[in-house]
Design an enzyme around this catalytic site. Sequence first.
Site, mmCIF file in Angstrom:
data_model
loop_
_atom_site.group_PDB
_atom_site.id
_atom_site.type_symbol
_atom_site.label_atom_id
_atom_site.label_comp_id
_atom_site.label_asym_id
_atom_site.label_seq_id
_atom_site.Cartn_x
_atom_site.Cartn_y
_atom_site.Cartn_z
ATOM 1 C CB SER A 196 -15.193 16.719 5.683
ATOM 2 O OG SER A 196 -14.797 16.863 4.499
ATOM 3 N N PRO A 197 -18.169 14.648 5.459
ATOM 4 C CG PRO A 197 -18.937 14.418 3.557
ATOM 5 C CD PRO A 197 -18.558 15.941 4.271
ATOM 6 C CB CYS A 235 -17.765 6.071 5.680
ATOM 7 S SG CYS A 235 -18.287 5.829 4.067
ATOM 8 C CD GLN A 281 -20.929 12.790 1.186
ATOM 9 O OE1 GLN A 281 -20.623 11.371 1.461
ATOM 10 N NE2 GLN A 281 -20.577 13.206 0.359
ATOM 11 C CE1 TYR A 321 -16.942 5.160 -2.753
ATOM 12 C CE2 TYR A 321 -17.043 7.043 -2.350
ATOM 13 C CZ TYR A 321 -17.263 5.660 -2.038
ATOM 14 O OH TYR A 321 -15.818 5.820 -1.469
ATOM 15 N NE ARG A 351 -16.640 16.221 -0.353
ATOM 16 C CZ ARG A 351 -16.450 16.106 1.067
ATOM 17 N NH1 ARG A 351 -15.548 15.060 0.750
ATOM 18 N NH2 ARG A 351 -15.397 17.512 0.960
ATOM 19 C CG LEU A 360 -3.791 17.356 3.746
ATOM 20 C CD1 LEU A 360 -2.557 16.639 3.002
ATOM 21 C CD2 LEU A 360 -3.761 16.769 5.521
ATOM 22 N N GLY A 396 -11.821 17.268 8.048
ATOM 23 C CA GLY A 396 -12.095 15.373 8.020
ATOM 24 C C GLY A 396 -11.306 14.679 9.441
ATOM 25 N NE ARG A 397 -7.356 13.481 6.292
ATOM 26 C CZ ARG A 397 -6.520 12.993 5.387
ATOM 27 N NH1 ARG A 397 -5.714 12.543 4.925
ATOM 28 N NH2 ARG A 397 -6.357 13.613 4.242
HETATM 29 C C1 LIG Z 1 -12.346 8.016 7.372
HETATM 30 C C2 LIG Z 1 -12.869 8.501 6.681
HETATM 31 C C3 LIG Z 1 -14.384 8.945 5.990
HETATM 32 C C4 LIG Z 1 -14.824 9.075 4.973
HETATM 33 N N1 LIG Z 1 -16.022 9.106 3.962
HETATM 34 C C5 LIG Z 1 -16.203 10.103 3.837
HETATM 35 C C6 LIG Z 1 -17.354 10.149 2.599
HETATM 36 O O1 LIG Z 1 -18.329 9.504 3.408
HETATM 37 N N2 LIG Z 1 -18.178 11.069 1.708
HETATM 38 C C7 LIG Z 1 -17.025 11.786 1.028
HETATM 39 O O2 LIG Z 1 -17.807 12.713 0.568
HETATM 40 N N3 LIG Z 1 -16.207 12.098 1.331
HETATM 41 C C8 LIG Z 1 -15.419 11.378 2.071
HETATM 42 N N4 LIG Z 1 -13.887 10.996 2.999
HETATM 43 C C9 LIG Z 1 -13.292 12.742 3.074
HETATM 44 C C10 LIG Z 1 -13.620 13.649 3.775
HETATM 45 O O3 LIG Z 1 -15.094 14.450 3.255
HETATM 46 C C11 LIG Z 1 -12.341 14.785 3.906
HETATM 47 O O4 LIG Z 1 -12.307 15.252 1.698
HETATM 48 C C12 LIG Z 1 -10.955 14.171 3.248
HETATM 49 O O5 LIG Z 1 -10.638 13.406 4.164
HETATM 50 C C13 LIG Z 1 -9.656 15.256 3.212
HETATM 51 O O6 LIG Z 1 -10.458 16.636 4.323
HETATM 52 P P1 LIG Z 1 -9.133 16.307 5.297
HETATM 53 O O7 LIG Z 1 -7.476 16.511 5.007
HETATM 54 O O8 LIG Z 1 -9.495 17.431 6.863
HETATM 55 O O9 LIG Z 1 -9.507 15.237 6.349
HETATM 56 C C14 LIG Z 1 -14.321 10.360 4.207
HETATM 57 C C15 LIG Z 1 -12.446 10.729 4.608
HETATM 58 C C16 LIG Z 1 -12.142 9.734 5.788
HETATM 59 C C17 LIG Z 1 -10.814 9.909 6.011
#
Ligand SMILES: Cc1cc2nc3c(=O)[nH]c(=O)nc-3n(C[C@H](O)[C@H](O)[C@H](O)COP(=O)(O)O)c2cc1C
Length: 382
Positions: free
Chosen positions: A22-23, A25, A99, A187, A235, A309, A331-332
């Site tokens: 997942s994207p 930042c 993205q 955004y 997205r 999650l 993501g995380r």
């Molecule tokens: C450090 C961090 C940066 C993130 N940056 C972006 C981003 O650049 N673009 C986006 O659409 N979502 C962003 N997210 C959201 C993640 O892409 C993801 O949708 C979210 O963490 C839930 O998934 P997870 O439970 O697997 O972490 C970010 C999340 C984290 C933790």
Amino acid sequence: MSKLFSSVTLGEVTLANRVMISPMCQYSAIDGVAQAWHRVQYGRLAMGGAGLVMVEMTLVSPEGMGTAGDLGLWNDEQEAALAEVAATIRKLGAKPAIQLGHTGRKGATQRPWHGGMPLSAVDLEVRGEQPWPIVAPSAIPMSADRVTPRALSLEDIDRIRRDFVQAARRALRAGFDVIEIHAAHGYLLHQFVSPISNHRADEYGGDLARRIRLPVEITQEIKALMGRKNALFVRMSVTDGVAEGHGVPESVTFAQALKAAGADVIDCSSGGLIGTASNSRSARSRGFQVPLARAIREGADVSTVAVGLILDGPQAEAVLKDGSADLIAVGRSALDDPNWPLHARQTIDGPGFEHWPPQSGWWLERRAALLSSTQRGMSPLE
Ligand SMILES: Cc1cc2nc3c(=O)[nH]c(=O)nc-3n(C[C@H](O)[C@H](O)[C@H](O)COP(=O)(O)O)c2cc1C
């Protein structure tokens, strides 16, 4: 073999498996330019076995920056640095994605670990981070403690559409197979879609068809640029998570329009319009956004990404098997364990290391045999 680790073709882009990073930042760019951090971070995520590695939200113009550490894609230096990131991801076995976004009224803030609040004179003094003017569909701040944005004119909207298309042209030149348009998490493009943040009285505000117009136009123009050779994701926040905001029925209509405009995949997230992206009022539990991906997949007859999650291989496999999504974004968990896909594969396709890079897999296979013989009470040398 599991569905999670079977290949999938989107547009004409074939991914080796259905795990997408997942994207996320990194807030670690300088003047919008990717650094060693980005090459290593995205490289190690590619080595971890995902089919698709998506580079974080990358801003299409200086005005669209969220923090001083965001990636940008409006000049040649930024394009060259991102070309290296894309090549690194590809060489290490995954398909590169990026993205593209504009933060609108959420711009000009501190990095999360500096507080995430609007930049002020203190940030300028301590870190040399000068705030910049922010814009939005309407002059409505995100909350009382945020800066009021300037409402965009029709000329501004036209310029922003061209900024997205120009950044997409650069992304394709830089070697990315997949582009994702960021229309989620509060955004700029989400600010147009939601009735909470868009009070315009012209052709970009009012009813849903007008509020979704800008993201749909951007989708159409970028798809025309890329053709079938690349895949286009969008997205969206399927629900704002607040009573006055939009929800699943509006998002199904939005997804239908995006599909008709050329989107190949809808990446289904939620929230972020009020407060931070992690601050929607939706309940958060394992797989909390999976029903949203399913609703969009069924309602708009379009491929979806489920995210949020999704913590292990069996859970991801179940989401795919029950028809909720076509891809799983992680993501995380991947920040915690960059080898998440390789480990997930062992839990659903068997414990071997044959899918690991031999530089580590060859040794780990032998170590596993050694440990199991030790456990059986044999000497490691037997
Ligand atoms: C450090 C961090 C940066 C993130 N940056 C972006 C981003 O650049 N673009 C986006 O659409 N979502 C962003 N997210 C959201 C993640 O892409 C993801 O949708 C979210 O963490 C839930 O998934 P997870 O439970 O697997 O972490 C970010 C999340 C984290 C933790």
